[in-house]
Design a protein around this motif. Structure first.
Motif, PDB file in Angstrom:
ATOM      1  N   ALA A   1     -19.997  -7.959  14.191  1.00 11.41           N
ATOM      2  CA  ALA A   1     -19.442  -6.602  14.132  1.00 11.41           C
ATOM      3  C   ALA A   1     -17.931  -6.619  13.982  1.00 11.41           C
ATOM      4  CB  ALA A   1     -19.823  -5.836  15.396  1.00 11.41           C
ATOM      5  N   ASP A   2     -17.439  -5.754  13.136  1.00 10.57           N
ATOM      6  CA  ASP A   2     -16.014  -5.477  13.004  1.00 10.57           C
ATOM      7  C   ASP A   2     -15.580  -4.654  14.230  1.00 10.57           C
ATOM      8  OD1 ASP A   2     -13.471  -4.940  11.745  1.00 10.57           O
ATOM      9  OD2 ASP A   2     -14.253  -2.950  11.257  1.00 10.57           O
ATOM     10  N   MET A   3     -14.298  -4.712  14.565  1.00  7.68           N
ATOM     11  CA  MET A   3     -13.829  -3.934  15.720  1.00  7.68           C
ATOM     12  C   MET A   3     -13.182  -2.598  15.327  1.00  7.68           C
ATOM     13  SD  MET A   3     -11.257  -4.905  18.884  1.00  7.68           S
ATOM     14  CE  MET A   3      -9.740  -5.061  17.945  1.00  7.68           C
ATOM     15  N   ASP A   4     -12.041  -2.659  14.631  1.00  7.66           N
ATOM     16  CA  ASP A   4     -11.256  -1.450  14.373  1.00  7.66           C
ATOM     17  C   ASP A   4     -12.012  -0.451  13.494  1.00  7.66           C
ATOM     18  OD1 ASP A   4      -8.948  -2.225  15.813  1.00  7.66           O
ATOM     19  OD2 ASP A   4      -8.327  -3.507  14.155  1.00  7.66           O
ATOM     20  N   SER A   5     -12.070   0.784  13.932  1.00  6.16           N
ATOM     21  CA  SER A   5     -12.801   1.863  13.244  1.00  6.16           C
ATOM     22  C   SER A   5     -14.296   1.577  13.111  1.00  6.16           C
ATOM     23  CB  SER A   5     -12.225   2.163  11.850  1.00  6.16           C
ATOM     24  OG  SER A   5     -10.876   2.541  11.952  1.00  6.16           O
ATOM     25  N   THR A   6     -14.793   0.582  13.871  1.00  7.65           N
ATOM     26  CA  THR A   6     -16.231   0.327  13.911  1.00  7.65           C
ATOM     27  C   THR A   6     -16.679   0.342  15.382  1.00  7.65           C
ATOM     28  OG1 THR A   6     -16.164  -0.951  11.852  1.00  7.65           O
ATOM     29  CG2 THR A   6     -18.112  -1.224  13.217  1.00  7.65           C
ATOM     30  N   MET A   7     -16.357  -0.697  16.147  1.00  8.23           N
ATOM     31  CA  MET A   7     -16.739  -0.710  17.567  1.00  8.23           C
ATOM     32  C   MET A   7     -15.789   0.159  18.394  1.00  8.23           C
ATOM     33  SD  MET A   7     -19.480  -2.364  18.071  1.00  8.23           S
ATOM     34  CE  MET A   7     -20.273  -2.375  16.483  1.00  8.23           C
TER      35      MET A   7
ATOM     36  N   GLY B   1     -10.285   4.139  15.568  1.00  6.69           N
ATOM     37  CA  GLY B   1      -8.884   3.855  15.240  1.00  6.69           C
ATOM     38  C   GLY B   1      -8.610   2.380  15.003  1.00  6.69           C
ATOM     39  N   GLU B   2      -7.371   2.090  14.621  1.00  8.48           N
ATOM     40  CA  GLU B   2      -6.930   0.750  14.236  1.00  8.48           C
ATOM     41  C   GLU B   2      -5.919   0.250  15.262  1.00  8.48           C
ATOM     42  OE1 GLU B   2      -7.834  -0.951  11.285  1.00  8.48           O
ATOM     43  OE2 GLU B   2      -9.325   0.629  10.992  1.00  8.48           O
ATOM     44  N   THR B   3      -6.167  -0.917  15.849  1.00  5.33           N
ATOM     45  CA  THR B   3      -5.260  -1.387  16.902  1.00  5.33           C
ATOM     46  C   THR B   3      -3.854  -1.666  16.373  1.00  5.33           C
ATOM     47  OG1 THR B   3      -6.229  -3.571  16.670  1.00  5.33           O
ATOM     48  CG2 THR B   3      -6.934  -2.278  18.543  1.00  5.33           C
TER      49      THR B   3
ATOM     50  N   GLY C   1     -19.419  -2.895   9.500  1.00  6.21           N
ATOM     51  CA  GLY C   1     -17.973  -2.731   9.399  1.00  6.21           C
ATOM     52  C   GLY C   1     -17.634  -1.601   8.448  1.00  6.21           C
ATOM     53  N   ASP C   2     -16.348  -1.290   8.382  1.00 13.52           N
ATOM     54  CA  ASP C   2     -15.916  -0.152   7.565  1.00 13.52           C
ATOM     55  C   ASP C   2     -14.908  -0.519   6.478  1.00 13.52           C
ATOM     56  OD1 ASP C   2     -13.940  -0.603   9.710  1.00 13.52           O
ATOM     57  OD2 ASP C   2     -12.883   1.033   8.702  1.00 13.52           O
ATOM     58  N   GLY C   3     -14.303  -1.709   6.550  1.00 17.34           N
ATOM     59  CA  GLY C   3     -13.176  -2.020   5.661  1.00 17.34           C
ATOM     60  C   GLY C   3     -13.515  -3.008   4.554  1.00 17.34           C
ATOM     61  N   SER C   4     -12.555  -3.194   3.645  1.00 20.28           N
ATOM     62  CA  SER C   4     -12.765  -4.132   2.525  1.00 20.28           C
ATOM     63  C   SER C   4     -13.009  -5.548   3.006  1.00 20.28           C
ATOM     64  CB  SER C   4     -11.550  -4.220   1.625  1.00 20.28           C
ATOM     65  OG  SER C   4     -10.999  -2.995   1.421  1.00 20.28           O
ATOM     66  N   ASN C   5     -12.340  -5.936   4.113  1.00 19.70           N
ATOM     67  CA  ASN C   5     -12.520  -7.318   4.576  1.00 19.70           C
ATOM     68  C   ASN C   5     -13.866  -7.523   5.277  1.00 19.70           C
ATOM     69  OD1 ASN C   5     -11.748  -5.813   6.784  1.00 19.70           O
ATOM     70  ND2 ASN C   5     -10.602  -7.457   7.754  1.00 19.70           N
ATOM     71  N   ASP C   6     -14.674  -6.488   5.365  1.00 19.87           N
ATOM     72  CA  ASP C   6     -16.034  -6.635   5.885  1.00 19.87           C
ATOM     73  C   ASP C   6     -17.056  -6.856   4.764  1.00 19.87           C
ATOM     74  OD1 ASP C   6     -15.321  -6.180   8.629  1.00 19.87           O
ATOM     75  OD2 ASP C   6     -15.052  -4.055   8.109  1.00 19.87           O
ATOM     76  N   ILE C   7     -16.648  -6.593   3.525  1.00 19.88           N
ATOM     77  CA  ILE C   7     -17.612  -6.617   2.413  1.00 19.88           C
ATOM     78  C   ILE C   7     -18.363  -7.958   2.287  1.00 19.88           C
ATOM     79  CG2 ILE C   7     -17.844  -6.488  -0.114  1.00 19.88           C
ATOM     80  CD1 ILE C   7     -15.768  -4.206  -0.070  1.00 19.88           C
TER      81      ILE C   7
HETATM   82 MG   LIG Z   1     -12.475  -1.943  10.578  1.00 26.26          MG
END
Ligand SMILES: [Mg+2]
Length: 302
Positions: free
Chosen positions: A87-93, A96-98, A243-249
């Motif tokens: 799991a991704d953290m920011d904007s997922t678990m 917002g973004e830390t 996840g929600d971001g490009s680096n999760d793809i």
């Molecule tokens: Mg994220």
């Protein structure tokens, strides 16, 4: 005999007509309905079927178009319950973004948030974007990381997701392009068994504005998922990633259940599964866990 597949519908709430409408659409497409099961009253339903159009993703899109506000997944019944969660953290678990929270604390919030948004949309190279944002927080006291941890807000359903997958026997890991400190705190609060994130370099109790290499990029997230799957003796198809971001793809595309969660358009388009309207518990309904399982898993964790 064609393989048995399952359509899962989740809404907040799910109208009683939604399952009927989806069922008649499936029938009209030549599918044979085998069973219907309520996973959570007024919220989540499973419809088991055989035959019909072969492309699960296209079929799910067609049903999504019929049922606005409903999250829809179609997949084979066999193997739907996953044994690994990445799991991704920011904007997922967490909401917002830390890094934005850090920047806020440093008084450079707007500058950094603009770079974050561009990076999350995939318009900037992840590594460059991170470095240019970190440069803005150079010289901050390291105690600021604790303030960021204290302000983390867990996403709705995050606790249930981790507790229920652990209860079901899965290994759970948090793989974050954010930072150790807040990521460890998030991992501990949610019960993740492993946490990987970036480490900020400090000198004399101050952040230097740099992070240790290698950074947790999209490729590193993918490598972590693959390594852990191998250690568990399973293939990536038995893993869930979210996840929600490009680096999760990369990890979303490798996992059997790769879910774009309230994602940026590029990520949403790249993933085979999505949660657009509901909370993280939907990832459990997609795996066939029901409301009783969730209650038991949380009770067991308490
Ligand atoms: Mg994220």
């Amino acid at each position: 005999m064609s393989r048995m597949r399952v359509l899962t519908l989740v809404g907040a709430p799910l109208a009683p007509e939604a399952a009927l409408e989806a069922a008649s659409f499936l029938r009209a497409q030549g599918a044979e309905l085998e069973a219907q099961r309520e996973l959570s009253e007024g919220e989540a339903e499973d419809i088991l079927f055989q035959g019909g159009p072969e492309d699960d993703r296209a079929l799910a899109e067609a049903i999504r178009a019929l049922l606005p506000g409903v999250d829809v997944a179609i997949q084979p019944v066999e193997g739907r319950r996953k044994r690994l969660l990445a799991a991704d953290m920011d904007s997922t678990m967490v909401t917002g973004e830390t890094i934005d929270e850090l920047a806020e604390a440093a008084g450079v919030g707007p500058q950094v948030a603009a770079i974050t948004q561009a990076a999350m949309r995939g318009e900037l190279d992840f590594e460059q974007a991170l470095d240019s944002r970190l440069a803005q927080i150079r010289g901050l006291p390291e105690a600021i990381l604790q303030q960021v941890s204290d302000r983390l807000v867990l996403s709705p359903g995050a606790r249930e997701l981790v507790a229920t997958m652990r209860w079901g026997g899965a290994f759970t890991m948090l793989v974050s392009g954010g930072f150790h400190g807040p990521a460890d705190d998030c991992g501990r609060r949610l019960g993740f068994e492993l946490v990987r994130a970036n480490r900020l370099i400090r000198e004399e109790d101050k952040l230097t504005g740099a992070a240790e290499r290698p950074l947790v990029t999209g490729d590193v997230k993918l490598a972590l998922l693959r390594e852990r799957a191998e250690a568990l003796g399973i293939g990536p198809e038995a893993a869930m990633a979210i996840g929600d971001g490009s680096n999760d793809i990369p990890m979303l595309q490798a996992a059997g259940l790769g879910i774009a969660y309230h994602a940026k358009p590029k990520t949403r388009a790249a993933a085979r599964f999505a949660i657009d309207h509901t909370d993280l518990r939907t990832a459990l309904f997609y795996q066939g866990y029901d409301a009783e399982d969730l209650a038991e898993a949380l009770g067991g964790a308490a």
